[in-house]
Scaffold this active site. Structure first.
Site, short mmCIF file in Angstrom:
data_model
loop_
_atom_site.label_atom_id
_atom_site.label_comp_id
_atom_site.label_asym_id
_atom_site.label_seq_id
_atom_site.Cartn_x
_atom_site.Cartn_y
_atom_site.Cartn_z
N ASP A 13 0.81 -1.23 0.00
CA ASP A 13 0.00 0.00 0.00
C ASP A 13 0.84 1.27 0.00
O ASP A 13 0.46 2.30 0.56
CB ASP A 13 -0.97 0.01 1.20
CG ASP A 13 -1.81 -1.24 1.24
OD1 ASP A 13 -2.18 -1.72 0.16
OD2 ASP A 13 -2.09 -1.75 2.34
N LYS A 16 1.83 1.96 -5.19
CA LYS A 16 2.37 1.35 -6.42
C LYS A 16 1.43 1.58 -7.60
O LYS A 16 1.88 1.80 -8.72
CB LYS A 16 2.57 -0.17 -6.22
CG LYS A 16 3.57 -0.51 -5.13
CD LYS A 16 3.68 -2.00 -4.91
CE LYS A 16 2.43 -2.63 -4.33
NZ LYS A 16 2.12 -2.23 -2.93
N GLY A 40 -4.60 -4.34 -3.63
CA GLY A 40 -5.64 -3.34 -3.79
C GLY A 40 -4.96 -2.02 -4.08
O GLY A 40 -4.16 -1.53 -3.29
N HIS A 41 -5.21 -1.49 -5.26
CA HIS A 41 -4.58 -0.23 -5.65
C HIS A 41 -5.64 0.81 -5.94
O HIS A 41 -6.57 0.55 -6.71
CB HIS A 41 -3.75 -0.41 -6.92
CG HIS A 41 -2.83 -1.59 -6.87
ND1 HIS A 41 -1.81 -1.70 -5.95
CD2 HIS A 41 -2.79 -2.71 -7.61
CE1 HIS A 41 -1.17 -2.85 -6.16
NE2 HIS A 41 -1.76 -3.48 -7.14
N GLN A 222 1.97 -6.39 -3.56
CA GLN A 222 2.52 -6.53 -2.20
C GLN A 222 3.85 -5.77 -2.07
O GLN A 222 3.99 -4.75 -2.71
CB GLN A 222 2.67 -8.01 -1.81
CG GLN A 222 1.34 -8.73 -1.64
CD GLN A 222 0.65 -9.04 -2.95
OE1 GLN A 222 1.23 -9.68 -3.81
NE2 GLN A 222 -0.57 -8.59 -3.12
P1 GDP Z 1 -0.71 0.26 -3.58
O1 GDP Z 1 -1.35 -1.01 -3.12
O2 GDP Z 1 0.75 0.28 -3.34
O3 GDP Z 1 -1.06 0.60 -5.00
O4 GDP Z 1 -1.31 1.42 -2.67
P2 GDP Z 1 -2.84 1.63 -2.25
O5 GDP Z 1 -3.59 2.14 -3.43
O6 GDP Z 1 -3.35 0.44 -1.55
O7 GDP Z 1 -2.69 2.75 -1.13
C1 GDP Z 1 -2.10 3.98 -1.41
C2 GDP Z 1 -3.15 5.09 -1.19
O8 GDP Z 1 -2.49 6.34 -1.14
C3 GDP Z 1 -4.17 5.20 -2.28
O9 GDP Z 1 -5.40 5.61 -1.72
C4 GDP Z 1 -3.61 6.31 -3.19
O10 GDP Z 1 -4.62 7.00 -3.90
C5 GDP Z 1 -2.97 7.21 -2.17
N1 GDP Z 1 -1.77 7.93 -2.62
C6 GDP Z 1 -0.78 7.53 -3.44
N2 GDP Z 1 0.21 8.45 -3.50
C7 GDP Z 1 -0.19 9.47 -2.67
C8 GDP Z 1 0.41 10.70 -2.26
O11 GDP Z 1 1.52 11.05 -2.64
N3 GDP Z 1 -0.30 11.47 -1.38
C9 GDP Z 1 -1.53 11.10 -0.91
N4 GDP Z 1 -2.14 11.89 -0.05
N5 GDP Z 1 -2.11 9.95 -1.27
C10 GDP Z 1 -1.44 9.14 -2.12
P1 IMO Z 2 -0.86 -4.27 -2.24
O1 IMO Z 2 -0.44 -4.79 -3.58
C1 IMO Z 2 -0.94 -4.86 2.08
C2 IMO Z 2 -0.92 -9.02 3.49
C3 IMO Z 2 -2.17 -9.49 4.21
C4 IMO Z 2 -1.56 -10.51 5.16
C5 IMO Z 2 -0.44 -11.13 4.31
C6 IMO Z 2 -0.82 -12.46 3.65
O2 IMO Z 2 -2.15 -3.54 -2.25
O3 IMO Z 2 0.25 -3.53 -1.58
P2 IMO Z 2 -2.37 -13.07 1.58
O4 IMO Z 2 -3.84 -12.87 1.37
O5 IMO Z 2 -1.52 -12.46 0.54
O6 IMO Z 2 -2.02 -14.51 1.81
O7 IMO Z 2 -2.07 -12.32 2.99
O8 IMO Z 2 -0.12 -10.17 3.32
N1 IMO Z 2 -1.15 -8.45 2.14
C7 IMO Z 2 -1.11 -7.14 1.87
N2 IMO Z 2 -0.94 -6.07 2.68
N3 IMO Z 2 -1.05 -4.68 0.75
C8 IMO Z 2 -1.18 -5.75 -0.08
O9 IMO Z 2 -1.18 -5.63 -1.42
C9 IMO Z 2 -1.26 -7.05 0.47
N4 IMO Z 2 -1.42 -8.29 -0.05
C10 IMO Z 2 -1.34 -9.13 0.99
O10 IMO Z 2 -2.80 -8.44 4.89
O11 IMO Z 2 -0.95 -9.85 6.24
MG MG Z 3 -2.78 -1.65 -1.76
#
Ligand code: GDP
Ligand code: IMO
Ligand code: MG
Length: 451
Positions: A13, A16, A40-41, A222
């Site tokens: 998270d 990415k 989850g992105h 991840q």
């Molecule tokens: P990922 O799994 O690595 O793609 O990240 P997620 O989407 O799960 O979580 C990142 C969150 O931060 C999302 O809600 C993005 O929209 C938000 N985000 C990404 N870059 C920035 C930033 O520079 N500033 C802020 N405030 N939010 C950001």
């Molecule tokens: P993104 O791509 C954050 C964590 C789960 C759990 C562990 C194992 O959005 O960064 P799994 O279902 O993969 O067997 O769970 O990994 N986990 C993540 N945490 N961001 C993710 O993906 C994750 N994908 C798995 O919460 O601790």
């Molecule tokens: Mg994510």
């Protein structure tokens, strides 16, 4: 031609999805190489929010060919739910290619994931419950179902019979329903006909692309600390989320990789169980009335009570895209950053969410660990040392200004500049891009990411 690998540096998270989307206009292919719909992105384009799980984030860019590589595990129903949602919003998804060798998440993998998490004799990992671990376990134990198997009913039935023979015995022990081959197949229904034209030899496709001077972005799900080899085992996912996974997960050799981008937040979060040295306690949000406050009131209360964990949760909007769980929050951990730089061979860092730190008086950064009186500047080899690691903090002066509209490094408040330069130094990698908001254009580019 450029082969660019993009990986998470912490526990996921980091942003990415946004970073992948950012490069969408400059690459011709975006290939996902590991994980599945545990990811989850959130990507925000022109104020529109998209939540992506299994699909490569590059699917939102009109000229990109999105690819699901062989290292990914695919829940067929989820794949089409995601595609249909994008189609309904006017996104052209017709270019998607799916590896014939990717493994398929079945109904029994999901059920097993849930049953194992409830097994009192096993360590709870806090998985996403999507069947990721059991599907990779089947792959490694040579009993998995590959995408190509879906199109030969005889082979498919034989493989499912054999898999169910052992799975049903496990289900009986767990006292959960057993299942039949027909039940497993039924959930794919008419979807296989839609899937067929997307399936191909994606290794060949990507190599041909690179050989004809196209740019390929390899998108990791991840993150480093969730990698099955390099993460906080056993509190990890079941795939290689580090840069090496880009090669094994797509069939492109390491000689074709020109840069490795590490995505890292200006603080740290984690979802699920497992050690997290810089984790902060969250306490003001335990009050049942907290939810009734506005975001500004919540932030003011966090500051008044000095509850920095809840502050980061609220200010950063740290709620999971996949499971909706609140993320655990803590300060930036430079030991983790240096480790990520090492095991991924990073060429650049993308530092996200710097804007979330605006308004803090002091910002702690973990520069090393204290493990039972011994200083560790690098990642402890032994997980029990990591579990006992206490952060050694350095404190940086904060800044008040809102960063949302800043687009050049020179325009950042002095203390924000100092914070970024300090992180760059202690993380052993240059910070090339800085995120100052969720939107596609809310970034500061210091160095070109494609080189
Ligand atoms: P990922 O799994 O690595 O793609 O990240 P997620 O989407 O799960 O979580 C990142 C969150 O931060 C999302 O809600 C993005 O929209 C938000 N985000 C990404 N870059 C920035 C930033 O520079 N500033 C802020 N405030 N939010 C950001
Ligand atoms: P993104 O791509 C954050 C964590 C789960 C759990 C562990 C194992 O959005 O960064 P799994 O279902 O993969 O067997 O769970 O990994 N986990 C993540 N945490 N961001 C993710 O993906 C994750 N994908 C798995 O919460 O601790
Ligand atoms: Mg994510």
């Amino acid at each position: 031609m450029a082969g660019i690998v993009l990986v998470g540096c912490q526990w996921g998270d980091e942003g990415k999805g946004k970073a992948t989307d950012l490069l969408g206009s400059r690459v011709q292919y975006v290939a996902k190489f590991n994980g599945g719909n545990n990811a989850g992105h959130t990507v925000v384009v022109n104020g529109e929010k998209y939540a992506l799980h299994l699909l490569p984030s590059g699917i939102l860019s009109p000229d990109v060919t999105p690819v699901i590589g062989n290292g990914v595990v695919i829940d067929i129903k989820v794949l089409f739910e995601e595609l249909d949602e994008l189609i309904a919003r006017g996104i052209d998804v017709s270019r998607l290619k799916v590896s014939s060798h990717a493994h398929v998440i079945t109904k029994y993998d999901r059920q097993l994931d849930g049953a194992m998490e409830h097994d009192k004799a096993k360590k709870k990992i806090g998985t996403t419950g999507r069947g990721i671990g059991p599907t990779y376990a089947d792959k490694i134990s040579r009993s998995g179902i590959r995408v190509i198997d879906l199109f030969d009913e005889k082979v498919l039935r034989e493989k499912l019979e054999s898999a169910l023979d052992s799975k049903n015995r496990i289900f009986e022990r767990y006292d959960v329903p057993t299942m039949t081959v027909d039940e497993v197949i039924a959930e794919w229904g008419g979807l296989l006909e839609r899937l067929k034209p997307m399936v191909c030899n994606t290794a060949e496709l990507l190599n041909q692309g690179l050989d004809s001077e196209k740019n390929v972005l390899f998108e990791g799900g991840q993150a480093t600390m969730l990698d099955v080899d390099f993460g906080t085992y056993p509190f990890v996912t079941s795939s290689n989320a580090t840069a090496g996974g880009a090669c094994t997960g797509t069939g492109v050799g390491p000689t074709k990789i020109s840069s490795v981008l590490g995505i890292i937040k200006a603080y740290t979060t984690r979802v699920g169980e497992g050690p997290f040295p810089t984790e902060l306690e969250h306490f003001v949000n335990k009050d049942p009335n907290f939810e009734d406050l506005s975001r500004d009131e919540q932030i003011a209360l966090c500051k008044e009570k000095e509850d920095w964990g809840t502050y980061l949760l609220v200010a950063g909007g740290e709620y999971g895209v996949t499971t909706g769980r609140s993320r655990r929050c803590g300060w930036y951990d430079a030991v983790v950053a240096r480790y990520a730089s090492l095991v991924n061979g990073l060429t650049d860092l993308v530092l996200t969410k710097l804007d979330v730190l605006s308004g803090l008086k002091k910002i702690p950064v973990c520069v090393a660990y204290d493990v039972n009186g011994v200083r560790f500047d690098s990642m402890p080899e032994n997980m029990s040392d990591f579990i006992n690691a206490k952060p050694i903090y350095e404190y940086f002066d904060g800044w008040e200004e809102n960063l949302d509209n800043i687009r050049s490094f020179d325009d950042l408040p002095e203390n924000a500049k100092k914070y970024v330069l300090a992180l760059e130094k202690i993380s052993n990698c240059r910070i090339s891009v800085i995120g100052v908001g969720a939107g596609r254009d809310e970034i500061i580019e210091r160095y070109d990411l494609i080189h």
